[in-house]
Structures are given as C-alpha cells and as structure tokens.
Design a protein around this motif. Structure first.
Motif, short mmCIF file in Angstrom:
data_model
loop_
_atom_site.label_atom_id
_atom_site.label_comp_id
_atom_site.label_asym_id
_atom_site.label_seq_id
_atom_site.Cartn_x
_atom_site.Cartn_y
_atom_site.Cartn_z
N VAL A 120 -6.25 6.30 10.65
CA VAL A 120 -6.98 5.85 9.45
C VAL A 120 -6.83 6.82 8.29
O VAL A 120 -7.25 6.52 7.17
CB VAL A 120 -8.48 5.62 9.75
N SER A 121 -6.21 7.99 8.55
CA SER A 121 -6.03 8.99 7.49
C SER A 121 -4.59 9.12 7.03
O SER A 121 -4.28 10.01 6.23
CB SER A 121 -6.55 10.35 7.98
N GLN A 125 -5.13 0.15 10.04
CA GLN A 125 -6.26 0.67 9.27
C GLN A 125 -7.25 -0.44 8.92
O GLN A 125 -8.47 -0.25 9.02
CB GLN A 125 -5.75 1.36 8.00
N LEU A 126 -6.74 -1.61 8.55
CA LEU A 126 -7.63 -2.72 8.20
C LEU A 126 -8.45 -3.19 9.39
O LEU A 126 -9.62 -3.55 9.26
CB LEU A 126 -6.81 -3.88 7.62
N GLY A 127 -7.83 -3.21 10.57
CA GLY A 127 -8.59 -3.58 11.76
C GLY A 127 -9.74 -2.62 12.00
O GLY A 127 -10.84 -3.03 12.41
N ARG A 128 -9.49 -1.36 11.73
CA ARG A 128 -10.56 -0.36 11.88
C ARG A 128 -11.64 -0.55 10.83
O ARG A 128 -12.83 -0.30 11.10
CB ARG A 128 -9.95 1.04 11.77
N VAL A 129 -11.26 -1.00 9.64
CA VAL A 129 -12.25 -1.29 8.60
C VAL A 129 -13.19 -2.39 9.06
O VAL A 129 -14.41 -2.30 8.90
CB VAL A 129 -11.55 -1.69 7.28
N GLY A 164 0.79 -1.23 0.00
CA GLY A 164 0.00 0.00 0.00
C GLY A 164 0.82 1.28 0.00
O GLY A 164 0.26 2.37 -0.06
N GLY A 165 2.14 1.15 0.07
CA GLY A 165 2.99 2.33 0.06
C GLY A 165 3.09 3.06 1.38
O GLY A 165 3.63 4.16 1.45
N LEU A 166 2.55 2.47 2.46
CA LEU A 166 2.57 3.11 3.77
C LEU A 166 3.89 2.85 4.50
O LEU A 166 4.59 1.87 4.23
CB LEU A 166 1.42 2.59 4.63
N ALA A 167 4.20 3.73 5.44
CA ALA A 167 5.38 3.53 6.28
C ALA A 167 5.18 2.29 7.15
O ALA A 167 4.06 1.77 7.29
CB ALA A 167 5.61 4.76 7.16
N ALA A 168 6.27 1.82 7.75
CA ALA A 168 6.19 0.61 8.56
C ALA A 168 5.42 0.85 9.86
O ALA A 168 4.54 0.07 10.22
CB ALA A 168 7.60 0.10 8.87
N ASP A 187 2.88 -2.02 9.60
CA ASP A 187 1.92 -2.14 10.69
C ASP A 187 0.76 -1.17 10.50
O ASP A 187 -0.38 -1.47 10.86
CB ASP A 187 2.60 -1.84 12.04
N ILE A 188 1.05 -0.01 9.93
CA ILE A 188 0.01 1.02 9.76
C ILE A 188 -1.13 0.49 8.90
O ILE A 188 -2.31 0.70 9.20
CB ILE A 188 0.61 2.29 9.14
#
Length: 306
Positions: free
Chosen positions: A213-214, A234-238, A190-194, A229-230
């Motif tokens: 989540v943002s 976010q997926l857990g919040r989904v 997803g291109g997110l930081a670790a 991990d980020i």
C-alpha cells in the motif's frame, strides 16, 4: 448526485474503468465474418457437448448464473451465427481445450453451448455449461471497481482521495511525483508499475501488505495509461479499510448475494471445485479451484487484482 450529461459522472468513470480493465486482460482472437441474425440455439457443432441447465461460470473469484434465473422465452434475436464455427477453428488449432459460450439479454439466451474438454488430453472430462472458470483480472472491474464505486456513492470515500488518506500504515508519497488518486488507480493512470517482484511476497503477510500500500508511482499520475496490478491491490485494501470487511466478505454481501451469484467466490468450496476447469501448473501440480495468479495466491487467494 453529481451529474454531467445523461449519466452521473461517477458512473461514467466506472464505465470507463470497466472498459480499460477488460481491454487490459482481453485475448486477441480472429474476428469472424459479419453474422446474420439467427434464431436461438439452432446451430450445432460436432465438437460441442450437450448443454446442461447452467450457464458458464467462473473462479478467482468463481461465477455462475443458471439458465433458470433468466426469463425462458422468447429468446432474443442476437447475432450468434458464426460463433460456433469460430470456436471450432480455435479448438482445431489447439489454442484451447474447450470453452463455454452464452449469448443473451434480459429476454433470455440466444445461445448456450459447451465445446471441447475442460483440459487438454483425450481422457479429460467434457466441457459442460456449468463449468467454473478463473475470472483472473476480471476481478478488477467485477469486484474491486464496483466496490469502490459503491463506497463512493454512499459517501464513505471520494475518488479524489489517496490511498494514504484511507489505509492505516500506508506511507504518504513525497517528492516531485505526487501520489495518485483513487480515480487514477481505477483507470490505470496512477503511474505505478505493472506488478511487484515475487520476492516481496516471501515476507510475512502483514509486512507484504504494509509495503504494497506504500508503493509510490514511477511516473507522474494522470499522464498516461499503464495497466497495473499494484494499483488494484491497493484499491482492494482501500475497500477493506473503509468498510471494515475483508474483500471476500464485502463482495459476497454487497455484490454477489444481491445478484444471486451463489457460485461466485474467491475461495470456492470443495463441491464447486469439482466443476472448475484447471488453469495451469504450480510446482508440478495442476491448479484447480485456486487462483493461478502467483501474487494473489501468496496473499491467500483474496486480492483486488485477480
């Protein structure tokens, strides 16, 4: 159901993300010589304690499957010879105080043994086969990923959707870099930081989640694998936003209970904590029965990544 080859496409995606999640958190261990097929539990080890009636278990969440839940005999003829020798070498080198090994399939257990102690020190309690362990990042494939795939299978979400489409308060990512899809987050592409800075978690909990989540991607989604991990936070919040239950309750009712995993939980009770192997120290206190991941700890012990 969408199919591509022998298995439905969505479950091939799940197999891929399980593999990548395991690869991301697996330790590097020496590889033993190619073993011969050995009969069930015939080898012995001077460092092993006597096994009890339960198999290895875990915490954060914590997991357990008792030996009685598996068909007793005949035990499978699996490659287990050499494992005890390998564990003995690792214990002798001081790389860990102890461990539990269970090897088997639906026919039964070929090996179930506890080795060493639950923690370091000559007076530490012996390791037993009903010891509970922190699952840490295995929470990703065993809870969060599985929950997302269940919701996808039920038609409650699509893997090509984005977090901002499903989680109230999540900001829609603009600019030249698009927001990742759920599938890209599942596959760590997803291109997110670790990880997030720990300073973020000093804020009030609702504010932390609003920011989590943002968080936008740093690189273009879908182009490279970068363990994050980020993404799983976010997926857990989904899962919670789509289903309406918190992640702990969802995991209990939709995953653990159907599998009779009665000792698996994000927040183990006091009775289970007595059997938990400690992980490390936090503020000078040994952590036992609480998640050791500092970000999950600051989120109350329930998070999609650990």
């Amino acid at each position: 159901m969408e199919r591509d080859g022998l298995y439905p496409r969505r479950w091939r995606i799940f197999a891929t993300l399980l593999t990548t999640s395991l690869a991301g958190c697996a330790p590097t261990l020496p590889v033993p010589p190619t073993p011969r097929v050995a009969p069930a539990a015939t080898a012995s080890s001077p460092t092993a304690s006597s096994p009890t009636a339960s198999s290895p278990t875990a915490s954060s969440p914590t997991a357990s499957v008792t030996e009685g839940q598996l068909p007793p005999t005949p035990a499978p003829a699996l490659h287990v010879e050499g494992l005890e020798e390998l564990v003995g070498r690792v214990l002798e080198a001081g790389d860990m105080p102890g461990c539990v090994i269970a090897v088997g399939d639906r026919k039964g257990l070929a090996l179930l043994r506890a080795f060493g102690r639950r923690e370091r020190g000559p007076d530490a309690p012996a390791m037993t086969t009903d010891t509970l362990f922190d699952l840490a990042s295995l929470t990703k494939p065993l809870v969060t990923s599985l929950a997302l795939m269940q919701l996808s299978e039920r038609g409650q979400l699509r893997l090509d959707q984005k977090v901002s489409e499903l989680v109230p308060g999540a900001k829609r990512v603009g600019g030249p870099v698009p927001a990742p899809t759920l599938q890209q987050l599942l596959l760590h592409s997803g291109g997110l930081a670790a990880v997030t800075p720990l300073s973020l978690h000093s804020r009030p909990l609702h504010e932390v989640w609003r920011r989590l989540v943002s968080i936008p991607p740093r690189t273009h989604p879908g182009r490279a694998f970068h363990y994050s991990d980020i993404g799983y936070l976010q997926l857990g919040r989904v899962v919670e936003a789509v289903d309406g239950r918190d992640l702990r309750r969802y995991a209990r009712e939709e995953i653990f209970d159907p599998l009779d995993m009665q000792e698996t939980d994000f927040l183990p009770n006091r009775a289970l904590r007595d059997r938990v192997a400690p992980t490390e120290e936090r503020d000078g206190i040994t952590i036992r029965g609480e998640v050791d991941d500092p970000r999950a700890y600051r989120l109350g012990g329930i998070a999609g990544h650990a």
